[in-house]
Design a protein around this motif. Structure first.
Motif, PDB file in Angstrom:
ATOM      1  N   LEU A  92       1.925  -1.550   5.253  1.00 26.60           N
ATOM      2  CA  LEU A  92       0.972  -2.302   4.438  1.00 26.60           C
ATOM      3  C   LEU A  92       1.434  -3.741   4.275  1.00 26.60           C
ATOM      4  O   LEU A  92       2.497  -4.112   4.749  1.00 26.60           O
ATOM      5  N   ASP A  93       0.576  -4.529   3.583  1.00 24.36           N
ATOM      6  CA  ASP A  93       0.907  -5.942   3.451  1.00 24.36           C
ATOM      7  C   ASP A  93       1.904  -6.193   2.333  1.00 24.36           C
ATOM      8  O   ASP A  93       2.735  -7.079   2.433  1.00 24.36           O
ATOM      9  N   GLU A  94       1.794  -5.423   1.257  1.00 22.26           N
ATOM     10  CA  GLU A  94       2.652  -5.687   0.112  1.00 22.26           C
ATOM     11  C   GLU A  94       3.353  -4.416  -0.356  1.00 22.26           C
ATOM     12  O   GLU A  94       2.835  -3.320  -0.186  1.00 22.26           O
ATOM     13  N   GLN A  95       4.466  -4.628  -1.030  1.00 24.44           N
ATOM     14  CA  GLN A  95       5.268  -3.510  -1.491  1.00 24.44           C
ATOM     15  C   GLN A  95       4.527  -2.700  -2.567  1.00 24.44           C
ATOM     16  O   GLN A  95       4.574  -1.473  -2.578  1.00 24.44           O
ATOM     17  N   SER A  96       3.827  -3.417  -3.465  1.00 22.80           N
ATOM     18  CA  SER A  96       3.119  -2.727  -4.555  1.00 22.80           C
ATOM     19  C   SER A  96       2.028  -1.826  -3.970  1.00 22.80           C
ATOM     20  O   SER A  96       1.818  -0.694  -4.408  1.00 22.80           O
ATOM     21  N   GLN A  97       1.387  -2.347  -2.941  1.00 27.06           N
ATOM     22  CA  GLN A  97       0.350  -1.588  -2.239  1.00 27.06           C
ATOM     23  C   GLN A  97       0.944  -0.324  -1.614  1.00 27.06           C
ATOM     24  O   GLN A  97       0.355   0.754  -1.679  1.00 27.06           O
ATOM     25  N   ALA A  98       2.186  -0.497  -1.053  1.00 26.35           N
ATOM     26  CA  ALA A  98       2.845   0.634  -0.407  1.00 26.35           C
ATOM     27  C   ALA A  98       3.135   1.749  -1.410  1.00 26.35           C
ATOM     28  O   ALA A  98       2.947   2.935  -1.114  1.00 26.35           O
ATOM     29  N   ARG A  99       3.560   1.340  -2.593  1.00 31.14           N
ATOM     30  CA  ARG A  99       3.852   2.358  -3.612  1.00 31.14           C
ATOM     31  C   ARG A  99       2.579   3.119  -3.989  1.00 31.14           C
ATOM     32  O   ARG A  99       2.586   4.332  -4.171  1.00 31.14           O
ATOM     33  N   ARG A 100       1.461   2.369  -4.107  1.00 27.36           N
ATOM     34  CA  ARG A 100       0.183   2.996  -4.470  1.00 27.36           C
ATOM     35  C   ARG A 100      -0.263   3.982  -3.376  1.00 27.36           C
ATOM     36  O   ARG A 100      -0.674   5.107  -3.672  1.00 27.36           O
TER      37      ARG A 100
END
Lengths: 324, 283
Positions: free
Chosen positions: A240-248
């Motif tokens: 994914l593009d961002e780490q926060s997105q990856a966690r979600r």
């Protein structure tokens, strides 16, 4: 693997070796079947070289037991030296001697008859593509040529067990592949090899069995494919593009696969021994949330996955829990 | 392969010493080849005795007194001979440190060769190197007026010096196996070798030194060896006064025995320490 029916050529049991406060070997046990290749895989300072030095009689273990070619290493080091070849981490060739002189000297010190020293030197230079360079001083050799000469020196007395300590460290890709071929040929001819390496690719290509070493301990052992399957087989990887997105996304996909979903940076890994079925499920869920990942792939686990998981302390603990 | 291994085991009973000698010869051959292919080492070996002879003969020599009528060049050459072999013996340490650093020692330690051959081959080659230095010194000495009393005395003095240098070589060897870089061997040994060489009877009569230094300068091993070599070389030509003041007073036989005692003592102590160090190398 067909020759693996013989007795083990190398057995080490609970080897311990300390240097001051540092426990370089902390109850290391190894076994190499005759005619096979064992890869000792581990990062710098893991204890690989110390293990090789103990098995080749250069160092005495503080405790533990080791046999090479059926001979007790601690009790009969001299007899062990007659049956082994060692190519250390740095080529131990004499730069002021020619290739022929280097090999002849090793032959004499191996107590081969004089005529045999010369013929064996010529034979090895030919075998390792150094025939033309044989009369040149070793200081004029390239890094790859020195490595090959060093390996040839280790083979002068036709050892039954060969120890290679990081045989391709510092070589360019071309020379590395050449050296791999040489080692593969030796194994085909029946030589038992114990090699250390930091390169997973090298262990994967050359070794029948791999022992992963870290902090002076063997933390995993198995064939390359066993070690890979220990990671749960095939994976779906979502980038994914961002780490926060990856966690979600990791949360979203928690029960999509057939194992523990992990996220690391912008990468989410979903165990998928069902392969495409899991991949399809992952795509459906991402699509339902209108998420478009940067990358999505279904892949076999590499030794890198195994290595990173095992040599990282925290990951190691998790691994032990998940495999029970 | 079968023939090879039976060949080795049959040599085991009677052949242990035989193999040790053959291994030593193989190592000595390798070391000599290496020395000859490092011209800078040979050049030092050639030039150093010539330079020292000329320096002391023509620059400092005129100012050196207390010689009891002895021609300074005859006093000087035995002194420079000891200095030459002591400095050249350093090769033993540099070369071993170099072999250790380059991993060559580890290769040797993984071979079924005699361990003594690593040192034996080294000091054999370095003794030949030293003998060459002495020959050059002798030629230079003759050119500037050095005249020994007789040939047997000269030859015995040479052998005594080579034997002493061999013992000192083992001291360098111990350092070489302990410091792991050739440069460090120099740094570690220079502060010991320099005072032993110069606070001695090598270049000036000990009588001319301050009294606090005379005790050390007279009795330290380098002076004892120099006095023995000088005594052998001067033979009957030395007057009783010269013997008393320049040669430590004792007769030739006593000086030679004292030198041999020092040589054997130094050789045995460092030999044992080297063997132990070699066995306990941490690879």
């Amino acid at each position: 693997m067909t020759m693996a029916t013989n007795a083990p050529a190398v057995i080490a049991t609970d080897l311990v070796k300390s240097f001051g406060d540092v426990r370089a070997l902390d109850r290391v046990s190894l076994e190499v079947q005759a005619g096979t290749v064992l890869g000792l895989l581990g990062p710098n300072g893991a204890g690989k070289t110390t293990a090789v030095n103990v098995l080749t009689t250069l160092l005495r273990a503080d405790s533990g037991h080791a046999e090479v070619a059926g001979i007790d290493v601690l009790r009969h080091p001299g007899a062990v030296r007659r049956r082994i070849g060692l190519a250390g981490q740095y080529p131990a060739v004499d730069e002021s001697l020619t290739g022929i002189e280097n090999l002849t000297l090793v032959g004499r010190l191996n107590h081969l008859p004089t005529a045999q020293c010369r013929s064996r030197a010529a034979e090895l230079l030919e075998q390792f593509g150094l025939a033309e360079a044989g009369r040149r001083f070793a200081k004029t050799y390239s890094g790859g040529m020195r490595r090959r000469l060093d390996l040839a020196a280790a083979l002068v007395a036709r050892p039954s067990v060969l120890f290679l300590d990081e045989p391709t460290t510092g070589l360019d890709p071309r020379s590395r592949i050449d050296l791999w071929k040489v080692i593969e040929d030796l194994v085909t001819q029946g030589t038992t090899v114990l090699l250390t390496t930091q390169y997973l690719e090298e262990a994967d290509r050359l070794a029948d069995r791999i022992s992963v070493v870290d902090g002076g301990q063997v933390i995993a052992e198995g064939s390359p494919s066993e070690l890979k399957s220990r990671m749960g087989g095939t994976l779906v990887e979502v980038r994914l593009d961002e780490q926060s997105q990856a966690r979600r996304v990791a949360e979203l996909l928690t029960d999509a696969g057939d194992g523990r979903v992990s996220s690391q940076g912008t990468l989410v890994r979903v165990p998928a021994s069902n392969g495409t079925a899991v991949l399809a499920e992952v795509v459906r869920r991402l699509d339902a949330q209108n998420l478009s990942p940067r990358g999505l792939q279904l892949r076999e686990p590499s030794l890198d996955d195994v290595f990173l998981a095992l040599t990282d302390r925290f990951a190691e603990d998790e691994q032990i829990r998940s495999t029970g | 392969m079968t023939t090879t291994s039976t060949g080795i085991s049959s040599a085991g009973t009677n052949g242990r010493l035989g193999w040790a000698i053959r291994d030593t010869a193989a190592m000595a051959g390798r070391n000599l080849r290496r020395l000859m292919r490092q011209p800078e080492q040979i050049m030092f070996n050639l030039v150093s005795p010539i330079m020292f002879t000329l320096l002391f003969r023509y620059v400092f020599g005129g100012a050196i007194g207390g010689l009891q009528g002895l021609n300074y060049v005859n006093f000087l050459i035995p002194g420079i001979a000891v200095q030459t072999v002591l400095f050249s013996a350093g090769v033993t340490g540099f070369a071993l440190a170099d072999d250790l650093q380059k991993g060559f020692i580890n290769r040797l330690r993984s071979l079924p060769m005699a361990r003594s051959a690593v040192f034996g081959g080294r000091v054999a080659a370095d003794t030949l190197n030293n003998a060459l230095g002495l020959i050059i010194l002798l030629a230079t000495g003759f050119a500037v007026g050095f005249r020994p009393a007789n040939v047997p005395g000269l030859v015995l003095a040479g052998l005594l010096l080579l034997l002493f240098a061999l013992a000192v070589s083992l001291g360098y060897a111990l350092v070489g196996l302990s410091v792991r870089s050739p440069e460090a061997v120099n740094a570690a040994t220079f502060p010991i070798i320099f005072p032993l060489t110069f606070a001695s009877s090598a270049f000036v009569p000990v009588e001319t030194m301050p009294s606090w230094l005379q005790g050390f300068a007279t009795h330290q091993p380098v002076s004892v060896v120099i006095n023995a070599a000088r005594s052998l070389i001067l033979g009957d030509t030395a007057t009783p006064e010269q013997r008393d003041l320049l040669l430590g007073g004792s007769g030739t036989a006593s000086l030679v025995l004292q030198s041999l005692a020092w040589t054997i003592g130094i050789g045995v102590v460092f030999g044992l320490l080297c063997t132990r160090r070699y066995r306990n190398l941490t690879a």
